[in-house]
Structure formats: C-alpha cells, structure tokens
Design a protein around this motif. Sequence first.
Motif, PDB file in Angstrom:
ATOM      1  N   ALA A  73       0.948  -1.066  -0.279  1.00 42.78           N
ATOM      2  CA  ALA A  73       0.143   0.147  -0.198  1.00 42.78           C
ATOM      3  C   ALA A  73       0.927   1.532  -0.104  1.00 42.78           C
ATOM      4  O   ALA A  73       0.918   2.694   0.952  1.00 42.78           O
ATOM      5  N   ILE A  74       1.532   1.477  -1.371  1.00 38.82           N
ATOM      6  CA  ILE A  74       2.364   2.366  -1.023  1.00 38.82           C
ATOM      7  C   ILE A  74       2.157   3.004  -2.315  1.00 38.82           C
ATOM      8  O   ILE A  74       2.032   2.737  -3.442  1.00 38.82           O
ATOM      9  N   THR A  75       1.864   4.274  -2.200  1.00 44.13           N
ATOM     10  CA  THR A  75       1.376   5.869  -3.502  1.00 44.13           C
ATOM     11  C   THR A  75       2.858   6.282  -2.950  1.00 44.13           C
ATOM     12  O   THR A  75       3.026   7.391  -2.692  1.00 44.13           O
ATOM     13  N   PHE A  76       3.072   6.522  -4.968  1.00 47.43           N
ATOM     14  CA  PHE A  76       3.998   7.615  -5.354  1.00 47.43           C
ATOM     15  C   PHE A  76       3.109   8.466  -5.721  1.00 47.43           C
ATOM     16  O   PHE A  76       2.741   8.133  -7.327  1.00 47.43           O
ATOM     17  N   ASP A  77       2.712   9.895  -5.901  1.00 43.71           N
ATOM     18  CA  ASP A  77       1.824  10.984  -6.632  1.00 43.71           C
ATOM     19  C   ASP A  77       3.024  11.942  -6.735  1.00 43.71           C
ATOM     20  O   ASP A  77       3.062  12.560  -5.740  1.00 43.71           O
ATOM     21  N   ASN A  78       2.801  12.082  -7.944  1.00 44.20           N
ATOM     22  CA  ASN A  78       3.835  13.703  -8.731  1.00 44.20           C
ATOM     23  C   ASN A  78       4.508  13.269  -8.045  1.00 44.20           C
ATOM     24  O   ASN A  78       5.380  14.612  -7.402  1.00 44.20           O
ATOM     25  N   ILE A  79       5.588  12.674  -8.569  1.00 48.12           N
ATOM     26  CA  ILE A  79       7.352  12.786  -8.374  1.00 48.12           C
ATOM     27  C   ILE A  79       7.541  13.210  -9.381  1.00 48.12           C
ATOM     28  O   ILE A  79       8.137  12.916 -10.549  1.00 48.12           O
ATOM     29  N   THR A  80       8.460  14.645  -9.173  1.00 49.20           N
ATOM     30  CA  THR A  80       9.377  14.758  -9.924  1.00 49.20           C
ATOM     31  C   THR A  80      10.866  14.682  -9.593  1.00 49.20           C
ATOM     32  O   THR A  80      11.613  14.637  -8.362  1.00 49.20           O
ATOM     33  N   TYR A  81      11.968  14.517 -10.865  1.00 49.79           N
ATOM     34  CA  TYR A  81      13.158  14.349 -10.756  1.00 49.79           C
ATOM     35  C   TYR A  81      14.245  14.424 -11.541  1.00 49.79           C
ATOM     36  O   TYR A  81      13.104  15.048 -12.894  1.00 49.79           O
ATOM     37  N   GLN A  82      15.460  14.628 -11.739  1.00 50.54           N
ATOM     38  CA  GLN A  82      15.391  15.417 -13.091  1.00 50.54           C
ATOM     39  C   GLN A  82      16.190  13.834 -14.158  1.00 50.54           C
ATOM     40  O   GLN A  82      15.516  12.512 -13.799  1.00 50.54           O
ATOM     41  N   SER A  83      16.375  14.260 -15.700  1.00 53.45           N
ATOM     42  CA  SER A  83      15.584  13.252 -16.476  1.00 53.45           C
ATOM     43  C   SER A  83      17.018  12.248 -16.909  1.00 53.45           C
ATOM     44  O   SER A  83      18.372  12.608 -15.945  1.00 53.45           O
ATOM     45  N   GLN A  84      16.865  11.211 -17.533  1.00 54.14           N
ATOM     46  CA  GLN A  84      17.935  10.251 -17.457  1.00 54.14           C
ATOM     47  C   GLN A  84      18.478   9.128 -16.729  1.00 54.14           C
ATOM     48  O   GLN A  84      19.675   8.649 -16.527  1.00 54.14           O
ATOM     49  N   VAL A  85      17.581   9.614 -15.094  1.00 51.31           N
ATOM     50  CA  VAL A  85      17.983   8.558 -14.208  1.00 51.31           C
ATOM     51  C   VAL A  85      18.063   6.828 -14.811  1.00 51.31           C
ATOM     52  O   VAL A  85      17.072   6.547 -15.477  1.00 51.31           O
ATOM     53  N   PRO A  86      19.212   6.420 -14.158  1.00 55.08           N
ATOM     54  CA  PRO A  86      19.527   4.702 -14.970  1.00 55.08           C
ATOM     55  C   PRO A  86      17.659   4.152 -14.391  1.00 55.08           C
ATOM     56  O   PRO A  86      17.296   4.411 -15.258  1.00 55.08           O
ATOM     57  N   VAL A  87      17.265   3.739 -12.784  1.00 51.95           N
ATOM     58  CA  VAL A  87      16.064   3.363 -13.073  1.00 51.95           C
ATOM     59  C   VAL A  87      15.378   4.056 -11.628  1.00 51.95           C
ATOM     60  O   VAL A  87      15.680   4.993 -10.625  1.00 51.95           O
ATOM     61  N   LEU A  88      14.269   4.303 -11.925  1.00 50.65           N
ATOM     62  CA  LEU A  88      13.554   5.357 -11.354  1.00 50.65           C
ATOM     63  C   LEU A  88      13.023   4.295  -9.412  1.00 50.65           C
ATOM     64  O   LEU A  88      13.525   5.398  -8.431  1.00 50.65           O
ATOM     65  N   LEU A  89      12.508   3.807  -9.831  1.00 51.69           N
ATOM     66  CA  LEU A  89      11.713   2.703  -8.925  1.00 51.69           C
ATOM     67  C   LEU A  89      12.529   1.611  -8.979  1.00 51.69           C
ATOM     68  O   LEU A  89      12.605   0.465 -10.027  1.00 51.69           O
ATOM     69  N   GLY A  90      13.147   0.613  -7.840  1.00 53.02           N
ATOM     70  CA  GLY A  90      13.425  -0.650  -7.546  1.00 53.02           C
ATOM     71  C   GLY A  90      11.997  -0.974  -6.461  1.00 53.02           C
ATOM     72  O   GLY A  90      11.881  -0.590  -5.907  1.00 53.02           O
ATOM     73  N   ILE A  91      11.228  -2.245  -7.082  1.00 52.06           N
ATOM     74  CA  ILE A  91      11.071  -3.299  -5.803  1.00 52.06           C
ATOM     75  C   ILE A  91      11.406  -4.811  -5.911  1.00 52.06           C
ATOM     76  O   ILE A  91      11.642  -5.172  -6.631  1.00 52.06           O
ATOM     77  N   SER A  92      11.481  -4.778  -4.441  1.00 51.17           N
ATOM     78  CA  SER A  92      12.009  -6.081  -3.657  1.00 51.17           C
ATOM     79  C   SER A  92      11.650  -6.807  -3.044  1.00 51.17           C
ATOM     80  O   SER A  92      10.734  -6.041  -1.976  1.00 51.17           O
ATOM     81  N   GLY A  93      11.480  -8.043  -3.157  1.00 49.40           N
ATOM     82  CA  GLY A  93      11.314  -8.911  -1.733  1.00 49.40           C
ATOM     83  C   GLY A  93       9.803  -9.454  -2.236  1.00 49.40           C
ATOM     84  O   GLY A  93       9.026  -8.755  -2.597  1.00 49.40           O
ATOM     85  N   LYS A  94       9.557 -10.797  -2.027  1.00 49.55           N
ATOM     86  CA  LYS A  94       8.265 -11.419  -2.732  1.00 49.55           C
ATOM     87  C   LYS A  94       7.057 -10.285  -2.043  1.00 49.55           C
ATOM     88  O   LYS A  94       5.962 -10.567  -1.599  1.00 49.55           O
ATOM     89  N   ARG A  95       7.266 -10.111  -0.743  1.00 47.94           N
ATOM     90  CA  ARG A  95       5.771  -9.395  -0.041  1.00 47.94           C
ATOM     91  C   ARG A  95       5.844  -8.038  -0.206  1.00 47.94           C
ATOM     92  O   ARG A  95       4.666  -7.732   0.453  1.00 47.94           O
TER      93      ARG A  95
END
Length: 556
Positions: A498-520
């Motif tokens: 139950a994680i919500t990212f809403d209207n996140i701004t960041y600089q261009s050309q980052v390698p990975v925006l979001l990492g999701i880890s773990g089976k839970r």
Amino acid sequence: MNRLSVIGLLGIASALWADVDVKAQKVSSPAYSWNHLPVVAQPAFKKDTLSIVAFGAKADGVTLNTESINKAIAACSKKGGGVVLVPEGLWLTGPIVLQSNVNLHVKRAAIIQFTDDFNQYPLVEGNYEGLRSARNQSPVSGTNLENVAITGTGVLDGNGAAWHMGYRDRFTEAQWKKKIAAGGSVSEDGRIWFPSEKTRRGHETKNNGILKDGKTLADFEDVKDYLRPNMVVLTNCKKVLLEGVTFQNSPAWCIHPLLCKDITLRNVFAKNPETAPNGDGLDLESCAQVLVEGCTFDVGDDGICIKSGRDEEGRKRGAPTENAIIRNNIVYHAHGGLVIGSEMSGGARNIFVENCSFIGSDKGLRFKTARGRGGVVEKIYCRNISMRNIVEEAIFFDMYYFTRPPAGVSAEEVPAVTEATPQFKDFYISNIVCNGASKGIFMRGLPEMHVKNVQLSNMVLKVKKGIELIESSGISLQNIQLQTTLNNPVMYVENSDAITFDNITYQSQVPVLLGISGKRTANVRVLNTDTTKAEKAVEYSHDASEKALLMNTAKK
C-alpha cells in the motif's frame, strides 16, 4: 527550482496540509489539530524578590555558594514564593535544588558555574535512559514541585568537560594535549582519557548504575564519577517555565523533564560541545502539555528528543509524552533535530512540530526504536521544516536502532507480535525543504510490525539518494521533488505494501526510477509521475512480482 517556486510550493502545501490534517484529526481523542492545539498552563509568581547576595553568596568565582543559593530558594518558597535573583557575576556552586513557587532569575551578565569537585554531588536515585539508576545529584533538580521557573538571560554552566571521558579520535591534536594536561589518566592504548580512577573503573566494568533489586546506592560508590548526572532534572513537577537562559556544558543530558505536566521552554539555548557524550539538548520524558518555542540547540547528541521510558519498566510506567507543541526552534549540531525514541516504551502521541530549522545535524526528523521497547508512537504532525547540510537522512524511521537488521531481503524469520513489539503509526509530515543530505527519506519497520500510515507531502529534497522504504505499509508520498546524485534507483521499496507515489519529480536520464524488491511487496502505485524521463522505469529483484505494481498512470 528557484526561490519563488519553492515559496509557491510551500504555499500550496499549507493549503493541502489543512485538508489532510482535518481528516486525520477526526479520529484523534482529544480532537487536537493545527487549529485546536493543546493548551499549556503557565506558572505565575509573586514579585517579591530575594537576592542570593543577602544570604552570603559571593561572585568571586572561588567561593562555593551552594548553601547561600539553596537557602535563598528555601526562604523564598517558605514565604509563599517569588523571585530569587542571581545578580551579575561568576557564581561558583554545587547542586541547586529548586522549590515550589520560586522563579530563579539569572541576570544577563551572571554565570552560575557548577563546581568540578565531584564530592559535592552525592549519589542519588535517579533515572538514566528510562531506567531507575544511581546517579550523581544533578546540578539543578526539583521533585514534586508546582509553579517553578528558571528565567533571565544568564548562563548555567555544568562543567561537563570535567566529567566526560575523552576519546582521542574526537579531538584535534591541540585539544587532546589540553585534555590530558588537565590531569586524570589515559588508557593503555592511548585512546581514552579518564578524569578519575572511579571513572576508569566504571568504564572498564561497564557499570551503568542500574538499580536492580537488591542494589543500593552504596554499591556504586567505587564507580561514582562514571555515573554522570543530567544537568537539569525536574521530576513530577507541574507548571514549569524555562525561559531565556543558556544551559551549557552538561555532564550528560542537558535538560530532562520527567513526568512533568504543563512545561514551557521559551527562548532557551542549550549548548554542548560536539564531543560531549550523551550530550542531548532536551529530553522530554513522559511529559504532558508541553510547549517548546523559540529555542536553539547546538549539542553533542540528540537536539529535541521525545522519550517515555525503556522496555518493561517504561511499559509499566505507562506514561506517554503527549500533547506537545514544538515550534520556531533552531537545531545546529545534533544527532537528530527532532527525535522520538529510542526509549519510547510508554508511547508518544499528539506531537505538533512546525516552523523549525535544522542546520548541520546528523539527521533531521529522526524516529527510532527496536524490538523489546514496545510502546506506540502515533499522531505525530510535522510541517514547515527547513533543513540544510544534514549529514545523513533528512527523514528517518528505523525500528532496528542499535540492533542488527536482517542480512538480506526476506532473510529473517518473522517473530510473534507481543507487548514488547514497538509501533510507529499515523505520522503526517508536510512542507519540508532539505538542501543537502545523504538520503531524503529512509523508513525501515519490522517484518512483524511495519511502519504504518505515514503521509509525506509537499517536499523539495536535494540529496544524494532519494527514498528507501522497507517493511512499511500505508505510505503516501505526494508532491515530492527529488534532486539526487546517486540514482540507482531513485526510489526503492522492499517488502512493503500500500505504497503510493503521487506527482514525483526528478531529473532526466536517471538509470532506474523505482526499485521493487521482496516477494511481500504489493500494491505499489505510481501516479501523476513522468516515468519516461528514466532510462528504466521499474526494476524488480529478490522475488518481487510485477503484479506488485498495480497501477501506473504516469503522465508525460
């Protein structure tokens, strides 16, 4: 983002905050909100004034004025109260004991200098990090008082350097030479300076003075000097005012109200060297109806700290720190600007923090606990916080304080939830600007008890690393601007839901925006966020399922 843009964002955030806060407060009891804050009763005193000079005190820096100052306080209280005046000058003294209905007023050019003669401080039963302990009598203390104050614009100096062990790696060469020239002794490896043999013996035996069953104060006489006192300790007092005064160089914690009600700190300056061990500025422990405003902290440990007892003893006490307003304060060097824990076993709730500045502290907002503590920390409201040059995390939640977290993702067996399981829930943090930190937001709960229901909104975070959420549930991040330099990934979620990212701004050309880890990990949403600016929008690891990302309505 330019300054006008930041101001505009904070203005929008204030409006958004009001809506969020009203909704949150509907479940509060009592129904505190930013428009209905706790009320803190203030003390009142007669104008009758007694000078310590009339009782034989001498401002020569040599005469020990302990008896004169305490006689003046006792006489004032006996007459029904009033003001005890400390005039201009350098007043050497041993422990001062406050009494009801007395305002100890310290003039601007007055210094109350506590003696470095340890024999002036008898062993007494006190409290150390939430546990009943043998301690040296505090330089300033008061128990079971009502209507008591220390005011003025003078200085109370605890002579802390006389008590502190010195660690070689914390000093410059010149400072170290000065330290060892003061006397005392140095450890065989040359790394630690001890002010006395009793201090050395206490360190070598790891004797922290805990008064367990069968122990008496006499049992600790051989390590007495190791049991450093907190500088100002007020226990079970009502209607307390500390205003305008500088408290500095404390032997341990600087200001420690315990089980007090209706306590106000206004325009106080707490000052300790960076090298001061346990040199906290303010530790509010199991206090209710608190106002801390206009104060400045520059100390050797936590700046403004909320506590409520440790482990089983704290749970048995069952007295949370609650209904506190903390506003318009500045924290410079400290281990944390605003801290809750780790001794929070009695809980903390209804804490309102606003319009504070943290400059150069190790962490900004710091919430810490561990298994065994128990206690519930809830209904914590923080808004309009400015941070600059934070050494580590700007916003930090950790339920593994001083313990070892699991070595890998999903590597830990989940223990059962008991009364010793701590809880962090219902935090509302908004309008944060941080220019400089190692990480913007770090959150790590326990597998059996996640950090829960945290709303983070309207932030500008110029940091090395962005956001890391581990073992957390019901976390909302809205209107967050990230300027990061270490971008792999910008945001990371591990075994959380139950994680919500809403209207996140960041600089261009980052390698990975979001990492999701773990089976839970489950039910992660990314809304109103342009994922195309990243080379890779999402990266999965450690058995995380692509189904964990339930919805992505990113806008280009």
